[in-house]
Enzyme design. Structure first.
Site, PDB file in Angstrom:
ATOM      1  NE  ARG A 129      37.410  51.381  56.083  1.00  0.00           N
ATOM      2  CZ  ARG A 129      36.916  50.944  54.920  1.00  0.00           C
ATOM      3  NH1 ARG A 129      37.682  50.273  54.101  1.00  0.00           N
ATOM      4  NH2 ARG A 129      35.643  51.134  54.587  1.00  0.00           N
ATOM      5  CG  HIS A 156      37.185  49.548  42.068  1.00  0.00           C
ATOM      6  ND1 HIS A 156      36.393  48.477  41.752  1.00  0.00           N
ATOM      7  CD2 HIS A 156      36.936  49.836  43.373  1.00  0.00           C
ATOM      8  CE1 HIS A 156      35.679  48.136  42.811  1.00  0.00           C
ATOM      9  NE2 HIS A 156      35.983  48.950  43.822  1.00  0.00           N
ATOM     10  CG  HIS A 162      38.855  49.571  48.119  1.00  0.00           C
ATOM     11  ND1 HIS A 162      38.509  48.307  48.536  1.00  0.00           N
ATOM     12  CD2 HIS A 162      38.047  49.849  47.069  1.00  0.00           C
ATOM     13  CE1 HIS A 162      37.519  47.842  47.778  1.00  0.00           C
ATOM     14  NE2 HIS A 162      37.224  48.767  46.878  1.00  0.00           N
ATOM     15  NE  ARG A 193      33.572  45.351  50.598  1.00  0.00           N
ATOM     16  CZ  ARG A 193      33.732  46.329  49.714  1.00  0.00           C
ATOM     17  NH1 ARG A 193      32.793  46.581  48.809  1.00  0.00           N
ATOM     18  NH2 ARG A 193      34.847  47.038  49.677  1.00  0.00           N
ATOM     19  CD  GLU A 194      35.129  45.758  45.330  1.00  0.00           C
ATOM     20  OE1 GLU A 194      35.178  46.713  46.129  1.00  0.00           O
ATOM     21  OE2 GLU A 194      34.473  45.801  44.273  1.00  0.00           O
ATOM     22  CG  HIS A 210      63.753  36.201  25.384  1.00  0.00           C
ATOM     23  ND1 HIS A 210      63.093  36.943  26.329  1.00  0.00           N
ATOM     24  CD2 HIS A 210      63.973  37.037  24.345  1.00  0.00           C
ATOM     25  CE1 HIS A 210      62.895  38.163  25.874  1.00  0.00           C
ATOM     26  NE2 HIS A 210      63.424  38.253  24.661  1.00  0.00           N
TER      27      HIS A 210
END
Ligand code: HCA
Ligand code: CU
Length: 381
Positions: free
Chosen positions: A136, A200, A198, A14-15, A294
């Site tokens: 929802r 962004h 939700h 969807r998004e 490292h």
């Protein structure tokens, strides 16, 4: 804290479809949904059936696939949208309406009283038609809405006892973790209803905000694979997994973590983009150690500089050797991989030679291997 009882709602279908280069075919949606289901995602959100005829057919197809994940669709707060969605056989409805001054003026033209009345009517209609469907209700642009307005809407709707979940949305990616914490904890305390977040990522807080939401008691987090969505997208699935893993690995072991590289790769390929080099867990550089200090520590004990174990995701760490920051421990590790047992003075000489050459151009692994073999031959002579 809801870290041990949260669910992910993945909204790649969807998004994610709102991402600039995403247009999934039915077969691709089925492949994505199947893989996310194998990964263990609890809920998948799909584009509204009102978007296009293909979108309607795709919901039916994914519902028909009989996955464990519950299939939700995202619709406006309108009876017609509800009707269209129910006809697809979907398991849940995610209903949204804007409450910020910007959206009240330019999106639907209603004031707060009218929003509550409309929501009561539409949510009541859902319950008449589908008493058991997962329901929802969410306020779009929650964090640019007046807090008093948002609370009035949620308290008004909570009284009706119609929804399973409220959603809060940082639609334009402006919220700070403390704001998210404040809003979610108030909603949990005042309504007792499950809360979904939700967020962004316009200003880089999407993962932090999702985490703050969970700390405040949110029960559901929206993600998309690689974070794809409108503009630069939302909380990425892999990023949320990385964040929770590093709090406590037990929070994410319910998912099949070793599938994550495949999940990210699938979406990158389908959207014709690269997985960003710095991506959480699956980026090309996520497990490369470079500086000599490292490399030495990681070779002795990976936890010195690694909070995520690559093997949990079916991946391997790499120690980069052919550069001017290298050290003899890393060079020794490579020699041992080749079965060459060189003494320390020899290793230090090879390392000095690598550094000198790498000041001009970094060396490839085969060039390093060549230097090591040569040194080994000279030692024998
Ligand atoms: C949209 C807006 C939305 C909705 C989120 C939600 C947002 O594209 O329709 O319903 O929880 O970011 O506000 O994605
Ligand atoms: Cu969104």
């Amino acid at each position: 804290m809801a870290f041990d009882r949260y669910h992910i709602i993945d909204s790649t279908l969807r998004e994610g479809e709102q991402f600039s280069t995403a247009t999934f075919t039915t077969a691709q949606k089925l492949e994505i949904a199947g893989l996310l289901d194998d990964f263990g995602i609890e809920m998948l959100e799909m584009t509204s059936p009102c978007a296009s005829p293909q979108s309607t057919a795709d919901i039916r197809a994914v519902v028909g696939a009989g996955l464990n994940a519950r299939i939700l669709t995202h619709i406006r707060c309108l009876r017609d949208d509800v009707q269209r969605a129910l006809e697809t056989g979907v398991h849940g409805l995610d209903i949204v309406i804007g409450t910020s001054p910007q959206l009240m003026q330019h999106s639907h033209g209603r004031d707060i009283r009218q929003i509550i009345d409309l929501a009561a009517d539409v949510l009541g209609f859902v319950r008449e038609q589908a008493p058991d469907i997962i329901l929802r209700f969410s306020t779009e642009d929650t964090f640019r809405s007046r807090e008093a307005d948002v609370l009035r809407v949620y308290l008004g709707i909570a009284e009706l006892n119609l929804v399973d979940r409220f959603g809060v949305a940082d639609t334009v990616g402006v919220a700070l973790p403390q704001q998210v914490y404040g809003m979610v904890s108030q909603l949990v305390r005042l309504t007792g209803v499950d809360v979904e977040f939700h967020g962004h990522d316009d200003s880089g807080c999407a993962i932090a905000n999702a985490t703050a939401a969970l700390e405040a008691g949110a029960t559901h987090i929206d993600t998309t694979v690689l974070g794809i969505g409108e503009r630069n997208g939302i909380t990425p699935l892999g990023g949320l997994i990385a964040r929770l893993y590093t709090l406590d690995k037990a929070y994410v072991t319910k998912y099949r973590l070793a599938l994550l590289p495949q999940v990210d790769r699938l979406i990158a390929d389908l959207c014709d983009i690269e997985i960003p080099f710095r991506n959480y867990i699956t980026g090309t550089s996520a497990f490369i150690h470079k500086a000599g200090i490292h490399a030495k520590a990681v070779l002795a004990d990976p936890s010195t500089y690694e909070v995520i174990q690559p093997q949990d995701f079916g991946l391997e760490r790499q120690v980069s050797i052919g550069h001017r920051l290298t050290g003899w421990n890393a060079v020794q590790a490579r020699a041992l991989q080749l079965g060459l047992e060189l003494d320390i003075p020899t290793l230090k000489t090879v390392t000095a030679s690598i550094k000198q050459q790498a000041d001009t151009t970094p060396l490839t692994l085969s060039q390093i291997d060549g230097l090591l073999m040569e040194a080994a031959t000279q030692c024998v002579q």
